[in-house]
Write an enzyme that holds these catalytic residues in place. Sequence first.
Site, PDB file in Angstrom:
ATOM      1  N   ILE A 183       5.807  12.241   1.241  1.00 34.74           N
ATOM      2  CA  ILE A 183       6.040  10.780   1.425  1.00 34.74           C
ATOM      3  C   ILE A 183       5.016   9.785   0.484  1.00 34.74           C
ATOM      4  O   ILE A 183       5.324   8.736  -0.027  1.00 34.74           O
ATOM      5  CB  ILE A 183       5.636  10.328   2.751  1.00 34.74           C
ATOM      6  CG1 ILE A 183       6.471  11.325   3.573  1.00 34.74           C
ATOM      7  CG2 ILE A 183       6.056   9.032   3.238  1.00 34.74           C
ATOM      8  CD1 ILE A 183       8.011  11.408   3.523  1.00 34.74           C
ATOM      9  N   GLU A 184       3.690  10.483   0.480  1.00 34.17           N
ATOM     10  CA  GLU A 184       2.485   9.499  -0.302  1.00 34.17           C
ATOM     11  C   GLU A 184       2.875   9.522  -1.899  1.00 34.17           C
ATOM     12  O   GLU A 184       2.656   8.551  -2.520  1.00 34.17           O
ATOM     13  CB  GLU A 184       1.381   9.949  -0.025  1.00 34.17           C
ATOM     14  CG  GLU A 184       0.701   9.791   1.226  1.00 34.17           C
ATOM     15  CD  GLU A 184       0.187   8.362   1.354  1.00 34.17           C
ATOM     16  OE1 GLU A 184      -0.035   7.677   0.176  1.00 34.17           O
ATOM     17  OE2 GLU A 184       0.048   8.197   2.444  1.00 34.17           O
ATOM     18  N   SER A 185       3.142  10.766  -2.522  1.00 31.88           N
ATOM     19  CA  SER A 185       3.287  10.828  -4.029  1.00 31.88           C
ATOM     20  C   SER A 185       4.143  11.466  -4.407  1.00 31.88           C
ATOM     21  O   SER A 185       4.505  11.646  -5.730  1.00 31.88           O
ATOM     22  CB  SER A 185       1.629  11.400  -4.373  1.00 31.88           C
ATOM     23  OG  SER A 185       1.813  12.819  -3.773  1.00 31.88           O
TER      24      SER A 185
ATOM     25  N   TYR B 271       7.146   3.884   6.376  1.00 30.70           N
ATOM     26  CA  TYR B 271       6.517   5.012   6.272  1.00 30.70           C
ATOM     27  C   TYR B 271       6.613   6.145   7.191  1.00 30.70           C
ATOM     28  O   TYR B 271       6.882   7.123   6.767  1.00 30.70           O
ATOM     29  CB  TYR B 271       4.946   4.480   6.249  1.00 30.70           C
ATOM     30  CG  TYR B 271       3.948   5.645   5.646  1.00 30.70           C
ATOM     31  CD1 TYR B 271       3.932   5.878   4.476  1.00 30.70           C
ATOM     32  CD2 TYR B 271       3.049   6.341   6.687  1.00 30.70           C
ATOM     33  CE1 TYR B 271       2.926   7.053   3.877  1.00 30.70           C
ATOM     34  CE2 TYR B 271       2.153   7.292   6.233  1.00 30.70           C
ATOM     35  CZ  TYR B 271       2.123   7.564   4.867  1.00 30.70           C
ATOM     36  OH  TYR B 271       1.180   8.666   4.425  1.00 30.70           O
TER      37      TYR B 271
END
Length: 430
Positions: free
Chosen positions: A132-134, A238
């Site tokens: 999800i982040e990167s 998110y």
Amino acid sequence: MHFFRTPCLFFLLFLGGCATTSDHSPQPPLSAPSEPTVSQLPQHKASQSKPSPSEVILLKPHQHNDVWQRIRSQLAFEPTQHKKVQARVDWYMSHPNYMDVISVRAAPFLHYVVEQVERRGLPIELALMPLIESDFNTSAYSHKHASGLWQLTPLIAKHYGVKISPWYDGRQDIVDATNAALDFLSYLHQRFDGNWYHAIAAYNTGEGRVAQAIKKNKRRGKSSDFFALSLPKQTRHYVPKLLAAAQLLREQKMKFPIIANRKAISVLTLKQGVILNTDKQWQKIQTLNPGYTRFPALLDGPKHIVLPVEQVKQWQGYLAKLPAMPSSQWQQYTINRGDSLSVIAARHALSVAQLKTFNQLKSNNIRAGDTLLLPILADQQLDYTVRAGDSLWRIANHFNVSISDIKKWNALSKDMLRIGDKLTLFLSNS
């Protein structure tokens, strides 16, 4: 782990959450499902979906052939049909090749991340957060200056002991960044009374914003569960992104290309800095250790190095017979009368230890007329001013360097340049 107590740090963390990519899926409102807390989370719970005949015999996590299935067998958050989550599920399903790209990037690191999450007894869903982040891009930067798989901001990284220097950015180191991210998540979990949705949201936007949103809802007599909170748009998307990825894996609605459930990397002690005599031989090391911004100079980093398991013996042999460094790769300095290592080091923004390591010196004794190599992978360092019509691609192509190197050298979080910006470039004739 240190908790934040002072008003100054609380204010900074209010502003300094970790960044992630933007969402492209629609976000229709709906009432929220119940959220997991410490007491509600099952320990190493098997899939919520009806098992297929091949899954009647439950395997222990390490017995699976595929790391994705290892994760699937331990999913702990309760399934949800919330429309925000289902909208993200639909987005994933409409991009069938997405997981192919993710699995290629994740292959070297996912097993390690899973083991660290398991070792701490945390929900296995946290191992999906780099997705999800990167998108499992080790060199990812965000507009908030967050970096690496876990998109740590400089403030959070330094608070948890991650080193950031002109030579090394530990946010891109799988070991230090994973430790810091899981330390931070563990703190947030406790900070928000065992509510993982709140903790994960705070990881993205900062604990202050989440705490204020909860306080505001309680003051108005409203629900304080995640889906009811007034949070920035990015953060509202998110948590659903993470829950949607977990749902796809749980229900096997989408193909997750197999990643072998075995150790892919080894973390070896690095007692001192090392200068590689050829970067072509060690390209995998550069991929696994992107924190070293002036590769192949492995200086000023952590006391470890990450290697592919198949290269461990080769690396140990290399260190045992460390070859001389080819002087043609590096800047040279002729020692003058009155020079000392400390004077030369200060003149070139180095430490004496770095200079000694680079030249394989065992003492501080030097003689006028001798030549030292300087750990600058270039024939020259160029300060370049961005002009009209310039782009990262155009500059990289002109100077025969990579866009990713330019971004690393200058800590750029995006590709956009402005006329008059100053860029530092390290150029080589080789």
